[in-house]
Design a protein around this motif. Structure first.
Motif, PDB file in Angstrom:
ATOM      1  N   GLY A 268       0.854  -1.161   0.000  1.00  0.00           N
ATOM      2  CA  GLY A 268       0.000   0.000   0.000  1.00  0.00           C
ATOM      3  C   GLY A 268       0.900   1.223   0.000  1.00  0.00           C
ATOM      4  O   GLY A 268       1.628   1.459   0.974  1.00  0.00           O
ATOM      5  N   ILE A 269       0.891   1.973  -1.088  1.00  0.00           N
ATOM      6  CA  ILE A 269       1.819   3.092  -1.254  1.00  0.00           C
ATOM      7  C   ILE A 269       1.080   4.403  -0.987  1.00  0.00           C
ATOM      8  O   ILE A 269       0.102   4.729  -1.654  1.00  0.00           O
ATOM      9  N   ASP A 270       1.569   5.140  -0.004  1.00  0.00           N
ATOM     10  CA  ASP A 270       0.914   6.362   0.461  1.00  0.00           C
ATOM     11  C   ASP A 270       1.821   7.551   0.160  1.00  0.00           C
ATOM     12  O   ASP A 270       2.888   7.699   0.763  1.00  0.00           O
ATOM     13  N   ILE A 271       1.412   8.374  -0.800  1.00  0.00           N
ATOM     14  CA  ILE A 271       2.196   9.535  -1.199  1.00  0.00           C
ATOM     15  C   ILE A 271       1.507  10.797  -0.692  1.00  0.00           C
ATOM     16  O   ILE A 271       0.375  11.102  -1.082  1.00  0.00           O
ATOM     17  N   LEU A 272       2.168  11.536   0.195  1.00  0.00           N
ATOM     18  CA  LEU A 272       1.630  12.775   0.749  1.00  0.00           C
ATOM     19  C   LEU A 272       2.656  13.879   0.561  1.00  0.00           C
ATOM     20  O   LEU A 272       3.807  13.750   1.000  1.00  0.00           O
ATOM     21  N   VAL A 273       2.241  14.960  -0.096  1.00  0.00           N
ATOM     22  CA  VAL A 273       3.149  16.052  -0.432  1.00  0.00           C
ATOM     23  C   VAL A 273       2.578  17.362   0.091  1.00  0.00           C
ATOM     24  O   VAL A 273       1.391  17.646  -0.070  1.00  0.00           O
ATOM     25  N   SER A 274       3.460  18.162   0.711  1.00  0.00           N
ATOM     26  CA  SER A 274       3.060  19.444   1.287  1.00  0.00           C
ATOM     27  C   SER A 274       3.678  20.598   0.510  1.00  0.00           C
ATOM     28  O   SER A 274       4.814  20.508   0.028  1.00  0.00           O
TER      29      SER A 274
END
Length: 428
Positions: A268-274
């Motif tokens: 499960g790949i979780d990409i979070l960018v700010s």
């Protein structure tokens, strides 16, 4: 040749080859992913100006429960197939990173928060934090035009979970697309997700994904959210031992284990960018409503209420995360969860925030490393389309740009052509 050795007549039907266990598992993963996709399509249509965050979360959970209730209803060897939510619906807005799924009764949230995270200066006092109850704006939050909304949810069939997340900007259209720092964060997150899909391959290492995601985010002057994890999945496990970390700090770089992706694994790949300068996030006021049983911890709860609540958690959620809304009695749940969390039997999915006036965009996908190559189990984003996002920045790294042109999975023709090319090169 004896009669017994003769080939069977052509008219005789060959016995059907039984499917492998792995094939059956992938079918369940994909079945769960289809249910998630139906729910996402419905929710994306409801994510509009004035929509209630609480109502969207409740509707998402309802859609997953209805979808899983309609499949795999035949018992296997007298045992019912488990199915349902693999991750409760959360709607996290703007600089809220993830896991926001409010309760209608916010007094529960604040009471549990005070026990787990006692206030200290400059935080408000306990009395001021508990003064507002059902009128607290967090439980009554409505979406506004321009909000950057992260939708996150998952389903499982027989413990095989498909979890997805995508980002929607309220009110954006091809005629009035997303611009500015919202667009930068969104485009960076989606491009990073596409790069990650192509790097989670047999033989590659987790740090390759970490480094590439940071490079992609930097092209839009963004940062991955510090310390966020992507995990290997197996039956009844969504937080396995093999992991990928985003934007690690120095301590995490030193201590984080290097792993190699192998055939047959699911992630499960979780990409979070700010859009913030450093990607750091922090607790503001704990509003945790999503928890999960930690199967690695054993402890005998002392309070009768704690044991009753823990039993209810195991019955209703099993090994998967749950929202407190699923528990029958919130007052009793408040008391029972306190002891379970204190002794790590249950772990919280904390709600954290990047600084004010920043935006977080996220995409989550589930991918399997099959013998024929990587296979995306969850569906592509429902809302995101290039014409909805307008940014002045672009990816300039030639290696990453070339990577994005590759198909996720090579066809047999492409593999044959590549093998032929290698043979000709060796013969020269």
């Amino acid at each position: 040749m004896s009669d017994s050795e003769k080939t069977a007549p052509a008219s005789a039907a060959a016995p059907e080859k039984p499917r492998s266990t792995a094939e059956a598992d992938i079918t369940k993963y994909k079945g769960a992913a289809d249910i998630v996709n139906v729910a996402v399509k419905r929710l994306v249509g409801l994510i509009v100006e004035g929509a209630s965050v609480l109502e969207l979360c409740v509707e998402g959970d309802k859609l997953i429960e209805e979808g899983t209730a309609a499949v795999y209803n035949k018992s296997v060897k007298g045992v019912k197939v488990s199915k349902g939510l693999a991750f409760p619906t959360s709607i996290s807005v703007n600089n809220c990173v993830a896991h926001f799924s409010p309760l209608s009764c916010v007094s529960f949230i604040f009471s549990l928060s005070l026990l787990l995270f006692p206030p200290s200066p400059p935080f408000r006092s306990a009395s001021s934090r508990t003064r507002t109850r059902s009128s607290d704006p967090l439980s009554a939050q409505k979406l506004a035009k321009g909000d950057v909304v992260k939708l996150h949810l998952g389903a499982h069939i027989d413990g095989f979970a498909a979890i997805a997340a995508e980002t929607i900007v309220v009110g954006a259209t091809p005629e009035s697309p997303v611009t500015g720092r919202r667009a930068d964060a969104l485009q960076a997150a989606w491009s990073a997700a596409e790069v990650a899909m192509r790097l989670v391959r047999v033989g590659n290492k987790n740090w390759q994904v970490t480094e590439a995601v940071s490079k992609v985010a930097a092209a839009w002057d963004c940062k991955p959210v510090e310390g966020m994890l992507s995990c290997q999945q197996t039956q009844n496990v969504i937080d396995g031992k093999k992991r990928i970390i985003l934007n690690p700090n120095e301590g995490q770089k030193r201590d984080f284990e290097t792993v190699t992706f192998a055939e047959g694994e699911v992630y499960g790949i979780d990409i979070l960018v700010s859009s913030g300068e450093d990607g750091k996030a922090r607790l503001e006021e704990s509003r945790t409503t999503i928890y999960q049983r930690d199967h690695t911890v054993s402890y005998q709860l002392k309070m009768k209420t704690s044991r009753a609540v823990f039993s209810e958690v195991q019955k209703k959620a099993g090994p998967f995360p749950f929202n407190v809304r699923v528990l029958d009695d919130e007052k009793r749940a408040r008391m029972g969860l306190q002891e379970a969390v204190q002794h790590s039997l249950v772990k919280p999915y904390e709600v954290v925030y990047t600084p004010p006036n920043t935006f977080v965009a996220a995409f989550h996908f589930t991918i399997a490393l099959l013998p024929g190559g990587p296979s995306l189990l969850t569906h592509p984003p429902v809302w995101y389309k290039p014409e909805l996002v307008r940014t002045e920045k672009e990816l300039e790294d030639e290696e990453l740009k070339e990577l994005l042109t590759r198909k996720l999975r090579e066809t047999k023709k492409q593999k044959k052509k590549a093998a032929t090319g290698e043979g000709e090169a060796e013969g020269k």
